[in-house]
Design an enzyme around this catalytic site. Structure first.
Site, PDB file in Angstrom:
ATOM      1  N   TYR A 158      48.605  41.734  43.775  1.00  0.00           N
ATOM      2  CA  TYR A 158      49.018  42.952  44.286  1.00  0.00           C
ATOM      3  C   TYR A 158      50.442  43.268  44.149  1.00  0.00           C
ATOM      4  O   TYR A 158      50.850  44.448  44.512  1.00  0.00           O
ATOM      5  CB  TYR A 158      48.417  42.963  45.678  1.00  0.00           C
ATOM      6  CG  TYR A 158      46.988  42.926  45.868  1.00  0.00           C
ATOM      7  CD1 TYR A 158      46.259  44.275  46.094  1.00  0.00           C
ATOM      8  CD2 TYR A 158      46.428  41.813  46.331  1.00  0.00           C
ATOM      9  CE1 TYR A 158      44.756  44.231  46.142  1.00  0.00           C
ATOM     10  CE2 TYR A 158      44.838  41.968  46.483  1.00  0.00           C
ATOM     11  CZ  TYR A 158      44.194  42.944  46.450  1.00  0.00           C
ATOM     12  OH  TYR A 158      42.878  42.988  46.571  1.00  0.00           O
TER      13      TYR A 158
ATOM     14  N   HIS B 183      41.904  51.244  48.234  1.00  0.00           N
ATOM     15  CA  HIS B 183      42.361  49.847  48.271  1.00  0.00           C
ATOM     16  C   HIS B 183      43.566  49.638  47.542  1.00  0.00           C
ATOM     17  O   HIS B 183      44.185  48.694  47.602  1.00  0.00           O
ATOM     18  CB  HIS B 183      41.043  49.009  47.471  1.00  0.00           C
ATOM     19  CG  HIS B 183      41.195  47.763  47.578  1.00  0.00           C
ATOM     20  ND1 HIS B 183      40.939  47.149  48.705  1.00  0.00           N
ATOM     21  CD2 HIS B 183      41.505  46.548  46.907  1.00  0.00           C
ATOM     22  CE1 HIS B 183      40.811  45.850  48.750  1.00  0.00           C
ATOM     23  NE2 HIS B 183      41.249  45.495  47.534  1.00  0.00           N
TER      24      HIS B 183
ATOM     25  N   HIS C 144      44.672  36.476  52.277  1.00  0.00           N
ATOM     26  CA  HIS C 144      44.225  35.875  51.126  1.00  0.00           C
ATOM     27  C   HIS C 144      44.563  34.253  51.398  1.00  0.00           C
ATOM     28  O   HIS C 144      45.505  33.841  51.892  1.00  0.00           O
ATOM     29  CB  HIS C 144      44.851  36.362  49.769  1.00  0.00           C
ATOM     30  CG  HIS C 144      44.606  37.611  49.557  1.00  0.00           C
ATOM     31  ND1 HIS C 144      45.170  38.574  48.670  1.00  0.00           N
ATOM     32  CD2 HIS C 144      43.266  38.318  49.491  1.00  0.00           C
ATOM     33  CE1 HIS C 144      44.529  39.570  48.403  1.00  0.00           C
ATOM     34  NE2 HIS C 144      43.262  39.179  48.888  1.00  0.00           N
TER      35      HIS C 144
ATOM     36  N   ARG D  81      41.935  46.232  54.909  1.00  0.00           N
ATOM     37  CA  ARG D  81      40.848  46.802  53.705  1.00  0.00           C
ATOM     38  C   ARG D  81      40.090  47.896  54.586  1.00  0.00           C
ATOM     39  O   ARG D  81      40.231  47.891  55.944  1.00  0.00           O
ATOM     40  CB  ARG D  81      40.039  45.574  53.503  1.00  0.00           C
ATOM     41  CG  ARG D  81      40.744  44.522  53.007  1.00  0.00           C
ATOM     42  CD  ARG D  81      39.567  43.305  52.588  1.00  0.00           C
ATOM     43  NE  ARG D  81      40.206  42.280  51.892  1.00  0.00           N
ATOM     44  CZ  ARG D  81      40.617  41.143  52.109  1.00  0.00           C
ATOM     45  NH1 ARG D  81      40.935  41.112  53.511  1.00  0.00           N
ATOM     46  NH2 ARG D  81      41.093  40.300  51.659  1.00  0.00           N
TER      47      ARG D  81
END
Length: 326
Positions: free
Chosen positions: A298, A263, A289, A155
């Site tokens: 994703y 992102h 995650h 990120r």
């Protein structure tokens, strides 16, 4: 009273506005107060979407019908969109759940089935050529950041907090140990990643090691604690400045879909990893995650990829595909 179902009629007199602010201040997650960015987000949702309609209502007078009317307007054509409505509904439901636990109200007025489930629109999926065009479009100072974001899924907050000691280019790994926390009106701080799963070690694809070595030699701050990515004047990355001055012009030059964000490179990287055999557990680790659902969001299903899968299924049975039979 003996059964524990009695609610003091004097309880719940305070308004939702007063209780909600106290809730944000005292809320604990995993035994810890809310992260500054999370508290800021909750206060913004309350101020902009919840309290204008329901803030003056005493807790004990907050009825399910009022919540339904509020949610119907928020999720309607004139509202901020389904995703925002779902987030605000979940926040209100959590606040009211605590009020029930505090014996201030008898039941939670948030009882709309499915209202807290987000149905976000599909984010754009880049091609490899577009990602390479994006890398070529940015200044040399930002080339390594874009490459690392695309190929490791870090990120922007994690990239902004990355220090020299977190990179081991000999073994090809990046250790994610902290993230930038920017809160309006407060001094920038560095804290742990979004969750315990965010503290991770990610393998770096070998083909970008040379770019990272060049970056460290030319642009990064000195010393083990030196930040890897800084601006032209040596200062830390600011999200808004980066988005407007670096990302937006490069995305336009690369021909990325309108509304693309840095992102979105996480989704691209996850999809590429999945195509090369990454399991859900491996994607969870790589992206930081804690739940499979978050990692799977994703992965993208593109039409050309779907067609290739259909052809492969036919090939597995020894059946000719449509092109061969015509």
């Amino acid at each position: 009273m003996d059964s524990g179902r009695w609610i003091d009629p004097k309880a719940g007199k305070e308004t939702l506005r007063v209780y909600a602010e106290r809730w944000v201040e005292t809320r604990l997650v995993g035994g810890r107060p809310l992260a500054p960015r999370t508290a800021e987000l909750y206060r913004a949702q309350l101020k902009n979407h919840i309290l204008p309609a329901l803030g003056s209502t005493p807790l004990r007078q907050l009825e399910a019908s009022a919540v339904r009317a509020w949610y119907g307007k928020l999720s309607g054509p004139s509202g901020p969109g389904q995703v925002t409505a779902a987030k605000c509904y979940r926040l209100l439901r959590a606040i009211c759940t605590t009020a029930v636990d505090d014996n201030l109200i008898a039941r939670n007025p948030c009882s709309i089935r499915g209202a807290g489930q987000e149905r976000p629109s599909e984010r754009p999926m880049f091609t490899l050529a577009q990602v390479q065009a994006l890398v070529d479009a940015v200044e040399d100072r930002w080339r390594a950041l874009i490459l690392l974001a695309a190929w490791t899924g870090l990120r922007l907050g994690e990239l902004s907090a990355l220090r020299r000691e977190h990179l081991d280019l000999e073994t090809g790994i990046v250790n994610v140990r902290s993230a930038v926390v920017d809160v309006i009106g407060q001094k920038r701080s560095y804290g742990p990643p979004k969750s315990a799963a965010g503290r991770r070690t990610v393998a770096i694809p070998p083909h970008i090691i040379g770019d990272l070595e060049h970056h460290l030699a030319v642009y990064a701050q000195s010393g083990p604690q030196g930040l890897v990515f800084v601006g032209p004047k040596g200062g830390p990355i600011r999200r808004n400045n980066f988005s407007s001055r670096v990302w937006a012009p490069a995305a336009e030059a690369a021909g990325l879909p309108a509304g693309s964000h840095l992102h979105d490179l996480r989704g691209w990287g996850a999809t590429i990893a999945a195509r090369h055999g990454a399991t859900t557990k491996e994607l969870m680790h790589r992206l930081g995650h804690a739940s499979p659902a978050a990692a799977l969001r994703y992965q993208r299903a593109e039409q050309d990829r779907d067609a290739a899968l259909a052809a492969a299924m036919s090939a597995a049975l020894g059946q000719p595909n449509h092109t061969e039979s015509t």
